[in-house]
Design a protein around this motif. Structure first.
Motif, PDB file in Angstrom:
ATOM      1  N   LYS A 289      10.479   2.371   7.849  1.00 38.29           N
ATOM      2  CA  LYS A 289      11.877   2.048   8.170  1.00 38.29           C
ATOM      3  C   LYS A 289      12.314   0.773   7.460  1.00 38.29           C
ATOM      4  O   LYS A 289      13.426   0.698   6.929  1.00 38.29           O
ATOM      5  N   GLU A 290      11.452  -0.241   7.446  1.00 39.71           N
ATOM      6  CA  GLU A 290      11.783  -1.497   6.767  1.00 39.71           C
ATOM      7  C   GLU A 290      11.971  -1.282   5.268  1.00 39.71           C
ATOM      8  O   GLU A 290      12.930  -1.795   4.676  1.00 39.71           O
ATOM      9  N   LEU A 291      11.054  -0.519   4.661  1.00 35.51           N
ATOM     10  CA  LEU A 291      11.174  -0.252   3.225  1.00 35.51           C
ATOM     11  C   LEU A 291      12.435   0.554   2.913  1.00 35.51           C
ATOM     12  O   LEU A 291      13.097   0.322   1.900  1.00 35.51           O
ATOM     13  N   GLU A 292      12.774   1.477   3.807  1.00 34.32           N
ATOM     14  CA  GLU A 292      14.004   2.256   3.624  1.00 34.32           C
ATOM     15  C   GLU A 292      15.233   1.351   3.789  1.00 34.32           C
ATOM     16  O   GLU A 292      16.155   1.396   2.971  1.00 34.32           O
TER      17      GLU A 292
ATOM     18  N   LEU B  10       3.047   2.201  10.727  1.00 37.35           N
ATOM     19  CA  LEU B  10       3.503   2.978   9.576  1.00 37.35           C
ATOM     20  C   LEU B  10       4.980   3.330   9.718  1.00 37.35           C
ATOM     21  O   LEU B  10       5.763   3.155   8.779  1.00 37.35           O
ATOM     22  N   SER B  11       5.367   3.775  10.879  1.00 37.78           N
ATOM     23  CA  SER B  11       6.768   4.114  11.126  1.00 37.78           C
ATOM     24  C   SER B  11       7.672   2.898  10.914  1.00 37.78           C
ATOM     25  O   SER B  11       8.716   2.988  10.256  1.00 37.78           O
TER      26      SER B  11
ATOM     27  N   HIS C 208       0.837  -1.204   0.000  1.00 39.22           N
ATOM     28  CA  HIS C 208       0.000   0.000   0.000  1.00 39.22           C
ATOM     29  C   HIS C 208       0.873   1.256   0.000  1.00 39.22           C
ATOM     30  O   HIS C 208       0.595   2.227  -0.712  1.00 39.22           O
ATOM     31  N   ILE C 209       1.920   1.254   0.807  1.00 38.72           N
ATOM     32  CA  ILE C 209       2.839   2.396   0.851  1.00 38.72           C
ATOM     33  C   ILE C 209       3.496   2.574  -0.508  1.00 38.72           C
ATOM     34  O   ILE C 209       3.550   3.693  -1.041  1.00 38.72           O
ATOM     35  N   LEU C 210       3.990   1.488  -1.082  1.00 34.86           N
ATOM     36  CA  LEU C 210       4.618   1.565  -2.406  1.00 34.86           C
ATOM     37  C   LEU C 210       3.632   2.061  -3.460  1.00 34.86           C
ATOM     38  O   LEU C 210       3.986   2.867  -4.332  1.00 34.86           O
TER      39      LEU C 210
ATOM     40  N   ALA D 115      -3.493   8.771   3.507  1.00 38.32           N
ATOM     41  CA  ALA D 115      -3.848   7.931   2.357  1.00 38.32           C
ATOM     42  C   ALA D 115      -4.172   6.503   2.791  1.00 38.32           C
ATOM     43  O   ALA D 115      -5.079   5.870   2.249  1.00 38.32           O
ATOM     44  N   LEU D 116      -3.442   5.986   3.795  1.00 37.76           N
ATOM     45  CA  LEU D 116      -3.653   4.612   4.242  1.00 37.76           C
ATOM     46  C   LEU D 116      -4.833   4.480   5.194  1.00 37.76           C
ATOM     47  O   LEU D 116      -5.443   3.420   5.276  1.00 37.76           O
TER      48      LEU D 116
END
Length: 112
Positions: free
Chosen positions: A60-63, A55-56, A27-29, A46-47
């Motif tokens: 962090k994981e995606l980063e 979310l935080s 969803h973030i992507l 948005a989410l």
């Protein structure tokens, strides 16, 4: 069937799922694909139902996995912007195909 399991290399698939799996990462992507630069509050809005902690953590994981960029501006109040990295952008054709599949297969009575 046992022989197939021994010859199939599951590691690339396992890695990909570990990076994008879960309820919120895709969803973030998706939102960063549709709006190339977003602040934390915009992503949260948005989410909708996501908690601040989740979310935080997911950002962090995606980063850490190299899928998104985080830019922090040294100002008061602090300003942080998120965007897709080149590695994250490389996933967008796959995300596009998932969206296309959803358009083609969504039931008429589906509600979010």
């Amino acid at each position: 069937m046992e022989d197939v399991c021994k010859t199939v290399n599951i590691i690339p698939f396992d890695y990909a799922i570990s990076v994008i799996g879960g309820k919120w990462k895709m969803h973030i992507l998706f939102w960063l694909w549709k709006k190339p630069v977003m602040r934390y509050s915009e992503i949260k809005k948005a989410l909708g139902a996501v908690t601040h902690k989740i979310l935080s953590d997911k950002l962090k994981e995606l980063e850490n996995d190299g899928l998104i960029n985080r830019v922090e501006y040294p100002q008061i109040p602090p300003k942080v912007e998120y965007s897709l990295s080149e590695k994250g952008k490389a996933l967008m054709p796959i995300l596009h195909e998932i969206c296309k599949w959803g358009h083609e297969n969504i039931p008429n009575d589906y509600k979010k």
